[in-house]
Design a protein around this motif. Sequence first.
Motif, mmCIF file in Angstrom:
data_model
loop_
_atom_site.group_PDB
_atom_site.id
_atom_site.type_symbol
_atom_site.label_atom_id
_atom_site.label_comp_id
_atom_site.label_asym_id
_atom_site.label_seq_id
_atom_site.Cartn_x
_atom_site.Cartn_y
_atom_site.Cartn_z
ATOM 1 N N VAL A 123 0.846 -1.195 0.000
ATOM 2 C CA VAL A 123 0.000 0.000 0.000
ATOM 3 C C VAL A 123 0.881 1.244 0.000
ATOM 4 C CG1 VAL A 123 -1.802 1.281 1.211
ATOM 5 C CG2 VAL A 123 -1.820 -1.238 1.229
ATOM 6 N N TYR A 124 0.680 2.095 -1.009
ATOM 7 C CA TYR A 124 1.401 3.362 -1.071
ATOM 8 C C TYR A 124 0.402 4.487 -1.253
ATOM 9 C CZ TYR A 124 4.273 7.288 -2.357
ATOM 10 O OH TYR A 124 4.844 8.538 -2.379
ATOM 11 N N LEU A 125 0.348 5.368 -0.273
ATOM 12 C CA LEU A 125 -0.584 6.489 -0.290
ATOM 13 C C LEU A 125 0.198 7.788 -0.115
ATOM 14 C CD1 LEU A 125 -3.123 4.963 2.270
ATOM 15 C CD2 LEU A 125 -3.198 4.740 -0.220
ATOM 16 N N THR A 126 -0.239 8.817 -0.787
ATOM 17 C CA THR A 126 0.415 10.107 -0.610
ATOM 18 C C THR A 126 -0.531 11.240 -0.975
ATOM 19 O OG1 THR A 126 2.343 11.467 -1.188
ATOM 20 C CG2 THR A 126 1.405 10.116 -2.947
ATOM 21 N N TYR A 127 -0.370 12.359 -0.281
ATOM 22 C CA TYR A 127 -0.994 13.596 -0.720
ATOM 23 C C TYR A 127 -0.459 13.925 -2.126
ATOM 24 C CZ TYR A 127 -2.441 15.014 4.096
ATOM 25 O OH TYR A 127 -3.021 15.118 5.340
ATOM 26 N N PRO A 128 -1.056 14.888 -2.843
ATOM 27 C CA PRO A 128 -0.451 15.375 -4.091
ATOM 28 C C PRO A 128 0.849 16.109 -3.759
ATOM 29 C CG PRO A 128 -2.781 15.944 -3.973
ATOM 30 C CD PRO A 128 -2.379 15.496 -2.600
ATOM 31 N N HIS A 141 -4.190 1.944 -13.466
ATOM 32 C CA HIS A 141 -5.077 1.007 -12.767
ATOM 33 C C HIS A 141 -5.375 -0.207 -13.640
ATOM 34 C CE1 HIS A 141 -8.144 -0.350 -9.976
ATOM 35 N NE2 HIS A 141 -8.991 -0.479 -10.982
ATOM 36 N N GLY A 142 -5.146 -1.385 -13.061
ATOM 37 C CA GLY A 142 -5.436 -2.623 -13.755
ATOM 38 C C GLY A 142 -4.378 -3.065 -14.739
ATOM 39 N N GLU A 143 -3.328 -2.248 -14.912
ATOM 40 C CA GLU A 143 -2.245 -2.612 -15.830
ATOM 41 C C GLU A 143 -0.947 -2.911 -15.098
ATOM 42 O OE1 GLU A 143 -1.682 -0.094 -19.231
ATOM 43 O OE2 GLU A 143 -3.804 0.484 -19.260
ATOM 44 N N ASN A 144 -0.537 -1.997 -14.212
ATOM 45 C CA ASN A 144 0.690 -2.240 -13.452
ATOM 46 C C ASN A 144 0.494 -1.996 -11.955
ATOM 47 O OD1 ASN A 144 0.502 0.529 -13.407
ATOM 48 N ND2 ASN A 144 2.565 0.909 -14.199
ATOM 49 N N GLY A 145 -0.755 -1.960 -11.534
ATOM 50 C CA GLY A 145 -1.090 -1.763 -10.131
ATOM 51 C C GLY A 145 -2.568 -1.452 -9.993
ATOM 52 N N LEU A 146 -2.966 -1.144 -8.775
ATOM 53 C CA LEU A 146 -4.360 -0.800 -8.503
ATOM 54 C C LEU A 146 -4.413 0.566 -7.836
ATOM 55 C CD1 LEU A 146 -5.565 -4.234 -7.027
ATOM 56 C CD2 LEU A 146 -5.857 -3.402 -9.375
ATOM 57 N N LEU A 147 -5.436 1.358 -8.149
ATOM 58 C CA LEU A 147 -5.602 2.681 -7.577
ATOM 59 C C LEU A 147 -6.874 2.753 -6.747
ATOM 60 C CD1 LEU A 147 -4.656 4.890 -10.680
ATOM 61 C CD2 LEU A 147 -3.240 4.437 -8.663
ATOM 62 N N VAL A 148 -6.804 3.485 -5.648
ATOM 63 C CA VAL A 148 -7.966 3.694 -4.779
ATOM 64 C C VAL A 148 -8.001 5.152 -4.354
ATOM 65 C CG1 VAL A 148 -8.046 1.330 -3.888
ATOM 66 C CG2 VAL A 148 -6.638 3.032 -2.722
ATOM 67 N N VAL A 161 -11.463 4.287 2.817
ATOM 68 C CA VAL A 161 -10.811 3.174 3.513
ATOM 69 C C VAL A 161 -11.520 1.849 3.232
ATOM 70 C CG1 VAL A 161 -9.865 4.664 5.298
ATOM 71 C CG2 VAL A 161 -12.106 3.626 5.643
ATOM 72 N N GLY A 162 -12.812 1.904 2.942
ATOM 73 C CA GLY A 162 -13.531 0.684 2.607
ATOM 74 C C GLY A 162 -13.038 0.085 1.301
ATOM 75 N N ALA A 163 -12.943 0.926 0.268
ATOM 76 C CA ALA A 163 -12.449 0.458 -1.027
ATOM 77 C C ALA A 163 -10.992 0.019 -0.917
ATOM 78 C CB ALA A 163 -12.596 1.559 -2.067
ATOM 79 N N MET A 164 -10.236 0.724 -0.086
ATOM 80 C CA MET A 164 -8.832 0.373 0.105
ATOM 81 C C MET A 164 -8.716 -1.026 0.697
ATOM 82 S SD MET A 164 -6.049 2.589 2.265
ATOM 83 C CE MET A 164 -6.725 4.092 1.531
ATOM 84 N N ALA A 165 -9.523 -1.293 1.708
ATOM 85 C CA ALA A 165 -9.510 -2.616 2.336
ATOM 86 C C ALA A 165 -9.903 -3.690 1.324
ATOM 87 C CB ALA A 165 -10.447 -2.629 3.538
ATOM 88 N N ASP A 166 -10.920 -3.420 0.533
ATOM 89 C CA ASP A 166 -11.380 -4.404 -0.456
ATOM 90 C C ASP A 166 -10.297 -4.699 -1.488
ATOM 91 O OD1 ASP A 166 -13.793 -4.457 0.857
ATOM 92 O OD2 ASP A 166 -14.831 -3.154 -0.577
ATOM 93 N N ARG A 167 -9.579 -3.662 -1.930
ATOM 94 C CA ARG A 167 -8.531 -3.875 -2.937
ATOM 95 C C ARG A 167 -7.373 -4.696 -2.357
ATOM 96 N NH1 ARG A 167 -12.077 -1.995 -5.030
ATOM 97 N NH2 ARG A 167 -12.406 -4.241 -5.149
ATOM 98 N N SER A 220 -2.693 5.398 -4.020
ATOM 99 C CA SER A 220 -3.734 6.423 -3.952
ATOM 100 C C SER A 220 -3.935 7.054 -5.316
ATOM 101 C CB SER A 220 -3.374 7.488 -2.922
ATOM 102 O OG SER A 220 -2.119 8.068 -3.208
ATOM 103 N N ARG A 221 -5.173 7.391 -5.619
ATOM 104 C CA ARG A 221 -5.483 8.042 -6.888
ATOM 105 C C ARG A 221 -5.171 9.536 -6.765
ATOM 106 N NH1 ARG A 221 -9.965 5.864 -7.376
ATOM 107 N NH2 ARG A 221 -9.538 4.161 -8.855
ATOM 108 N N THR A 222 -3.891 9.821 -6.623
ATOM 109 C CA THR A 222 -3.399 11.200 -6.547
ATOM 110 C C THR A 222 -2.368 11.397 -7.655
ATOM 111 O OG1 THR A 222 -1.862 10.441 -4.810
ATOM 112 C CG2 THR A 222 -3.847 11.618 -4.099
#
Length: 404
Positions: A308-313, A344-351, A356-362, A333-335
């Motif tokens: 999991v990698y998340l960041t502000y812009p 998304h769907g090619e070399n990783g997944l974006l949320v 946090v719900g979608a993040m957990a599901d992914r 993160s979709r930032t």
Amino acid sequence: MKILLIHQNFPGQFRRVAPLWAQVPGWDVIGLGRDTAPGMPGVRWFKYKLHRDVGAQQHHYLKQMEHAVLHGQAAARGMQQLKNQGWVPDVIFAHPGWGETLYARDIFPRARILHFCEWYYGKGDGTDASDINFDPEFPTEFDGLARLRTWNALHLLNLEHADAGVSPTVWQKSRHPQAYQSRIHLIHEGVDTDLLQPDAQARFTLPDGTVLKAGDPVITYVARNLEPYRGFHSFMRALPRIQKQHPHCHTLIVGGDDVSYGSKPKGSANWREHLLKEVQVDPARTHFLGKLPYDAYRRVLQVSSAHVYLTYPFVLSWSMLEAMSSGCLVIGSRTAPVQEVIRHGENGLLVDFFDVGAMADRVVEALETSKALQPLRAQARADVVARYSLAQGDAGYRALLTAT
């Protein structure tokens, strides 16, 4: 060619290229950093020391500017010592974010100055996609915005007196004023894709003796320090749901308890303690590893099933590219900085950063369908090798250094 590398935390962004350049025949490389910098073996470097702290009565908008002047003054003394010894650089390549090169031109007027243009603060008023006021949980009040606007004065000075600049990503370059865009080159410093490779035999031993291996349901999260700028709060809020849906997964969390960006939480010593007061996670399956030696960190990435990698812009972390190079499946993160690299769907997944719900599901999806998602992991590594390798970064930097 004589090259002076300047970074207050030397080697900083130069840690990969400095030892390579030090071995180039005909190149004389010297580093300059603050006395608190770690330095590095194989590269000659000198220290500078601030002669005092920022004045206690200084206006708080100007504290960072005074700090920059103190850095610039101390670095100038270090450069003057080199000059007195007869050493004059052809090129100064610096991260100027703390003010180190404010007076470099006065010491070495004929040197070509190159700046690492890492970041330029946005307006924070909703008119641009900035890190400022991105997170509604932590709004920036007027005083904070005014302080950052004042701090940008230093970055403008740096842009004005540099001969050229370099930014590692399109996103980071785009933050700088349009008037200077043509002088900023797009070159990522690169990650060591030869060292950071997938390893089906990788093992990581936890402090309690438990051994995790590649292919196990292992979730990884990495940041220099655990804090909201890197989405630590969103990740921790998703973790209880992940653990409930997948009762056998382990989570490896790498990072310190200091603050790199933003501020400390109110009522807690650090963000780790703060979030552990808010959420209930399984302590037997949640492992806070602190800051690790690089080889241990590499093994963490190699045993990961979902990273999991998340960041502000904001500035893109090396760790995301290092994870991709290691063959991790990144849930990012979709930032803007992440979307520049992950499709998304090619070399990783974006949320969504806050969902946090979608993040957990992914994450659970990544654990349960690991084999089906293997092509994404392979494509992630291929993309990093193609665009962000150390060899490419080195070549790009060398071309900039030798340009006339």
